[in-house]
Write a protein that holds these residues in place. Structure first.
Motif, PDB file in Angstrom:
ATOM      1  N   THR A   1       0.985  -1.355  -0.255  1.00 17.77           N
ATOM      2  CA  THR A   1      -0.238  -0.128  -0.220  1.00 17.77           C
ATOM      3  C   THR A   1       0.767   1.352   0.223  1.00 17.77           C
ATOM      4  O   THR A   1       2.314   1.380   0.271  1.00 17.77           O
ATOM      5  CB  THR A   1      -1.298   0.082   0.950  1.00 17.77           C
ATOM      6  N   TRP A   2       0.740   2.433  -0.757  1.00 21.92           N
ATOM      7  CA  TRP A   2       1.233   4.159  -0.428  1.00 21.92           C
ATOM      8  C   TRP A   2      -0.080   4.884  -1.253  1.00 21.92           C
ATOM      9  O   TRP A   2      -1.380   4.902  -1.275  1.00 21.92           O
ATOM     10  CB  TRP A   2       2.292   3.700  -1.396  1.00 21.92           C
ATOM     11  N   GLY A   3       0.446   5.448  -0.443  1.00 25.39           N
ATOM     12  CA  GLY A   3      -0.315   7.204  -0.689  1.00 25.39           C
ATOM     13  C   GLY A   3      -0.389   7.794   1.216  1.00 25.39           C
ATOM     14  O   GLY A   3       1.161   7.670   1.871  1.00 25.39           O
ATOM     15  N   SER A   4      -1.688   8.242   1.224  1.00 21.94           N
ATOM     16  CA  SER A   4      -2.126   8.835   3.047  1.00 21.94           C
ATOM     17  C   SER A   4      -1.583   7.564   3.703  1.00 21.94           C
ATOM     18  O   SER A   4      -2.798   6.974   3.386  1.00 21.94           O
ATOM     19  CB  SER A   4      -2.945   9.937   2.295  1.00 21.94           C
ATOM     20  N   ASN A   5      -1.583   7.752   4.746  1.00 20.91           N
ATOM     21  CA  ASN A   5      -2.468   6.803   6.086  1.00 20.91           C
ATOM     22  C   ASN A   5      -2.661   7.550   6.766  1.00 20.91           C
ATOM     23  O   ASN A   5      -2.128   7.857   8.314  1.00 20.91           O
ATOM     24  CB  ASN A   5      -0.570   5.972   5.921  1.00 20.91           C
ATOM     25  N   ALA A   6      -3.143   8.799   7.130  1.00 21.66           N
ATOM     26  CA  ALA A   6      -3.365   9.690   7.955  1.00 21.66           C
ATOM     27  C   ALA A   6      -5.098   8.875   8.684  1.00 21.66           C
ATOM     28  O   ALA A   6      -4.301   9.374   9.905  1.00 21.66           O
ATOM     29  CB  ALA A   6      -3.914  10.711   6.740  1.00 21.66           C
ATOM     30  N   HIS A   7      -5.325   8.132   8.333  1.00 18.02           N
ATOM     31  CA  HIS A   7      -6.354   7.453   8.736  1.00 18.02           C
ATOM     32  C   HIS A   7      -5.925   5.914   9.574  1.00 18.02           C
ATOM     33  O   HIS A   7      -6.807   5.090  10.110  1.00 18.02           O
ATOM     34  CB  HIS A   7      -7.658   7.620   8.395  1.00 18.02           C
ATOM     35  N   GLY A   8      -4.222   5.551   8.938  1.00 12.88           N
ATOM     36  CA  GLY A   8      -4.296   4.123   9.299  1.00 12.88           C
ATOM     37  C   GLY A   8      -4.576   3.545   8.230  1.00 12.88           C
ATOM     38  O   GLY A   8      -4.870   1.926   8.181  1.00 12.88           O
ATOM     39  N   GLN A   9      -5.067   3.981   6.590  1.00 15.73           N
ATOM     40  CA  GLN A   9      -5.604   2.992   5.584  1.00 15.73           C
ATOM     41  C   GLN A   9      -4.844   2.226   5.127  1.00 15.73           C
ATOM     42  O   GLN A   9      -4.737   1.302   4.577  1.00 15.73           O
ATOM     43  CB  GLN A   9      -6.044   4.487   5.072  1.00 15.73           C
TER      44      GLN A   9
ATOM     45  N   GLU B   1      -3.399  11.528  13.265  1.00 12.98           N
ATOM     46  CA  GLU B   1      -2.854  11.645  11.651  1.00 12.98           C
ATOM     47  C   GLU B   1      -1.855  11.409  11.658  1.00 12.98           C
ATOM     48  O   GLU B   1      -1.336  11.627  12.321  1.00 12.98           O
ATOM     49  CB  GLU B   1      -3.431  13.317  11.469  1.00 12.98           C
ATOM     50  N   GLY B   2      -2.170  10.030  10.695  1.00 11.18           N
ATOM     51  CA  GLY B   2      -0.620   9.000  10.595  1.00 11.18           C
ATOM     52  C   GLY B   2       0.156  10.243   9.464  1.00 11.18           C
ATOM     53  O   GLY B   2      -0.788  10.636   8.894  1.00 11.18           O
ATOM     54  N   PRO B   3       1.085  10.043   9.080  1.00 14.28           N
ATOM     55  CA  PRO B   3       1.874  10.310   7.960  1.00 14.28           C
ATOM     56  C   PRO B   3       1.015  10.597   6.202  1.00 14.28           C
ATOM     57  O   PRO B   3       0.201   9.517   6.065  1.00 14.28           O
ATOM     58  CB  PRO B   3       3.149   9.651   7.560  1.00 14.28           C
ATOM     59  N   THR B   4       1.404  10.627   5.242  1.00 15.22           N
ATOM     60  CA  THR B   4       0.514  11.172   3.734  1.00 15.22           C
ATOM     61  C   THR B   4       1.702  10.957   2.944  1.00 15.22           C
ATOM     62  O   THR B   4       3.904  10.593   3.816  1.00 15.22           O
ATOM     63  CB  THR B   4       0.361  11.937   3.143  1.00 15.22           C
ATOM     64  N   ARG B   5       1.740  10.888   1.919  1.00 14.72           N
ATOM     65  CA  ARG B   5       3.200  10.686   0.408  1.00 14.72           C
ATOM     66  C   ARG B   5       4.316   9.308   1.270  1.00 14.72           C
ATOM     67  O   ARG B   5       5.221   9.104   1.435  1.00 14.72           O
ATOM     68  CB  ARG B   5       3.934  11.518   0.783  1.00 14.72           C
ATOM     69  N   CYS B   6       3.402   8.128   1.582  1.00 11.94           N
ATOM     70  CA  CYS B   6       4.269   7.083   2.024  1.00 11.94           C
ATOM     71  C   CYS B   6       4.353   6.588   0.487  1.00 11.94           C
ATOM     72  O   CYS B   6       3.397   5.530   0.107  1.00 11.94           O
ATOM     73  CB  CYS B   6       2.988   6.682   3.271  1.00 11.94           C
ATOM     74  N   ARG B   7       5.909   5.315   0.966  1.00 15.95           N
ATOM     75  CA  ARG B   7       5.719   4.980  -0.153  1.00 15.95           C
ATOM     76  C   ARG B   7       5.559   3.467   0.534  1.00 15.95           C
ATOM     77  O   ARG B   7       4.849   2.889   1.396  1.00 15.95           O
ATOM     78  CB  ARG B   7       7.634   5.012  -0.258  1.00 15.95           C
ATOM     79  N   PRO B   8       5.518   2.554  -1.312  1.00 18.59           N
ATOM     80  CA  PRO B   8       5.114   1.061  -1.107  1.00 18.59           C
ATOM     81  C   PRO B   8       5.495   0.217   0.037  1.00 18.59           C
ATOM     82  O   PRO B   8       6.750   0.035   0.436  1.00 18.59           O
ATOM     83  CB  PRO B   8       5.065   0.584  -2.229  1.00 18.59           C
ATOM     84  N   THR B   9       4.715   0.456   1.312  1.00 16.11           N
ATOM     85  CA  THR B   9       4.868  -0.970   2.478  1.00 16.11           C
ATOM     86  C   THR B   9       4.286  -1.629   2.359  1.00 16.11           C
ATOM     87  O   THR B   9       3.183  -2.037   1.957  1.00 16.11           O
ATOM     88  CB  THR B   9       5.134   0.132   3.242  1.00 16.11           C
ATOM     89  N   GLY B  10       4.650  -3.283   2.363  1.00 15.41           N
ATOM     90  CA  GLY B  10       3.967  -4.065   2.710  1.00 15.41           C
ATOM     91  C   GLY B  10       2.760  -4.007   4.512  1.00 15.41           C
ATOM     92  O   GLY B  10       3.669  -3.931   4.769  1.00 15.41           O
ATOM     93  N   MET B  11       1.646  -4.220   4.133  1.00 13.49           N
ATOM     94  CA  MET B  11       1.079  -4.905   5.363  1.00 13.49           C
ATOM     95  C   MET B  11       1.114  -5.145   5.900  1.00 13.49           C
ATOM     96  O   MET B  11       1.831  -6.956   5.971  1.00 13.49           O
ATOM     97  CB  MET B  11      -0.810  -4.554   4.778  1.00 13.49           C
ATOM     98  N   ALA B  12       1.124  -5.476   7.482  1.00 17.64           N
ATOM     99  CA  ALA B  12       1.258  -5.720   8.783  1.00 17.64           C
ATOM    100  C   ALA B  12      -0.042  -6.494   8.826  1.00 17.64           C
ATOM    101  O   ALA B  12      -0.957  -6.698   9.788  1.00 17.64           O
ATOM    102  CB  ALA B  12       1.219  -5.117   9.930  1.00 17.64           C
ATOM    103  N   LEU B  13      -0.033  -7.843   7.956  1.00 17.84           N
ATOM    104  CA  LEU B  13      -1.158  -8.758   8.131  1.00 17.84           C
ATOM    105  C   LEU B  13      -1.254  -9.670   9.164  1.00 17.84           C
ATOM    106  O   LEU B  13      -2.227 -10.239   9.604  1.00 17.84           O
ATOM    107  CB  LEU B  13      -0.787  -9.712   6.519  1.00 17.84           C
ATOM    108  N   GLY B  14       0.186 -10.012   9.737  1.00 17.89           N
ATOM    109  CA  GLY B  14      -0.177 -10.838  10.784  1.00 17.89           C
ATOM    110  C   GLY B  14       1.009 -12.468  10.250  1.00 17.89           C
ATOM    111  O   GLY B  14       0.310 -12.514   9.119  1.00 17.89           O
ATOM    112  N   LYS B  15       1.404 -13.191  10.965  1.00 16.68           N
ATOM    113  CA  LYS B  15       2.379 -14.267  10.935  1.00 16.68           C
ATOM    114  C   LYS B  15       1.212 -15.072   9.984  1.00 16.68           C
ATOM    115  O   LYS B  15      -0.282 -15.281  10.612  1.00 16.68           O
ATOM    116  CB  LYS B  15       2.947 -14.843  11.970  1.00 16.68           C
ATOM    117  N   GLY B  16       1.627 -15.742   9.265  1.00 12.88           N
ATOM    118  CA  GLY B  16       1.872 -16.780   8.527  1.00 12.88           C
ATOM    119  C   GLY B  16       0.079 -16.272   7.457  1.00 12.88           C
ATOM    120  O   GLY B  16      -0.523 -17.400   6.989  1.00 12.88           O
ATOM    121  N   ARG B  17      -0.611 -15.447   7.767  1.00 17.86           N
ATOM    122  CA  ARG B  17      -2.014 -14.681   6.533  1.00 17.86           C
ATOM    123  C   ARG B  17      -0.897 -14.334   5.594  1.00 17.86           C
ATOM    124  O   ARG B  17      -0.265 -13.763   5.134  1.00 17.86           O
ATOM    125  CB  ARG B  17      -2.336 -13.719   7.491  1.00 17.86           C
ATOM    126  N   ARG B  18      -2.069 -14.449   4.422  1.00 19.83           N
ATOM    127  CA  ARG B  18      -1.721 -14.500   3.175  1.00 19.83           C
ATOM    128  C   ARG B  18      -2.858 -13.703   2.424  1.00 19.83           C
ATOM    129  O   ARG B  18      -4.477 -14.440   3.335  1.00 19.83           O
ATOM    130  CB  ARG B  18      -1.812 -15.776   2.006  1.00 19.83           C
TER     131      ARG B  18
END
Length: 326
Positions: free
Chosen positions: A165-173, A192-209
């Motif tokens: 995911t990338w873009g705004s993380n102001a609401h934790g989206q 509010e969280g940061p905006t203009r965030c670079r692509p980073t993997g979501m924290a889905l949790g261990k073993g989740r796909r």
């Protein structure tokens, strides 16, 4: 059609044809036998049609277009796309209020639109308008199989079940855990969280796909391979979060244990479908888009009432409407 795509002011269509643009496969930390199959042995390409508002559409210019009245119309309103995408095999397309994204069968991602809070490309200046679909190089080493657009953020599902995911993380989206200096309790309701965030993997949790992803306005939904739903972003959709869990994708208690097979994200409301055909809806209930006259907001998913002889097999969300698939 992709029930996980957000609804914007442009529309896109893909029609199968007969060719394939060759390129070596790129897999991100996944064995070939584990990869989601993308194409069969028969070479394919697509004819891409795009119409609506020009700035955030895939039709290679900033002109508003309508779908042609007849097939022989070659005028300015012809919706057939003639760009760098016309030789590509399109695998997934998503449109949002400000931008559009598509993934090709070769695993590459193309973006276009107005760069609100980095939703198109965080490396570009705020408000930059991209009229021609351009390669999103930040994910050049990730094979993308599905994409989704929110208002000011974007999500991409990779072939190994991770979500970028990338873009705004102001609401934790974006689903990125946010660490701040000092005590997490210093975060209040106005944080509010940061905006203009670079692509980073979501924290889905261990073993989740993930098996699919859907973005709405300020929130993201992820359907996992274990038929569960994870949500992050604004509280009305994703639920209340403790300050230390801001932006962390979590399950909604009401849906825990249900075998979920489909989902859709609208502007301010969402819907999920169970394997037994029950639809659960929640969020903003403007114009009864959640299937009931009141209240104006549903803070937890509630089963949608359908005639006793019918069940849902899929659905889609717009701004103020739902479309059940009987």
């Amino acid at each position: 059609s992709d029930i996980g795509s957000s609804v914007g002011s442009s529309s896109l269509g893909v029609v199968d044809d007969n060719d394939q643009d060759g390129k070596d496969d790129i897999l991100d930390d996944v064995d070939m036998e584990e990869a989601i199959p993308l194409t069969d042995d028969k070479p394919i390409t697509n004819v891409l049609y795009s119409w609506g508002k020009g700035i955030q559409s895939l039709h290679d210019d900033n002109k508003d277009r309508s779908i042609p009245i007849d097939e022989g119309n070659d005028g300015d309103n012809n919706a057939k796309v003639s760009s760098r995408l016309e030789s590509k095999s399109i695998l997934s397309i998503a449109t949002g209020q400000n931008h559009s994204v598509c993934a090709t069968a070769q695993g590459t991602t193309y973006v276009v639109g107005t760069n609100i809070h980095g939703c198109v490309d965080p490396n570009l200046a705020e408000g930059t308008s991209i009229y021609r679909p351009q390669l999103f190089e930040s994910l050049s080493n990730v094979r993308v199989v599905q994409v989704s657009c929110g208002y000011d953020h974007t999500a991409a599902l990779s072939s190994n079940g991770s979500v970028w995911t990338w873009g705004s993380n102001a609401h934790g989206q974006l689903g990125h855990r946010i660490n701040i200096n000092g005590n997490d309790s210093s975060r209040d309701a106005s944080f509010e969280g940061p905006t203009r965030c670079r692509p980073t993997g979501m924290a889905l949790g261990k073993g989740r796909r993930a098996s699919s992803v859907a973005c709405g306005t300020y929130y993201t939904l992820v359907l996992t391979t274990h038929m569960s739903l994870l949500a992050c972003g604004k509280a009305l959709i994703a639920g209340h979060r403790e300050p230390s869990e801001f932006g962390v994708p979590k399950q909604l208690p009401t849906l825990v244990g249900l075998p979920l097979v489909g989902m859709a994200a609208g502007d301010g409301h969402a819907v999920v479908i169970t394997a037994h055909g029950t639809a659960f809806v929640w969020g903003e209930n403007r114009h009864s888009c959640c299937g009931r006259q009141f209240p104006t907001e549903l803070t937890v998913p509630l089963a949608m009432k359908l005639p006793s002889c019918q069940s849902s097999s899929g659905g889609g969300c717009g701004d103020v409407l739902n479309i059940p698939d009987e």
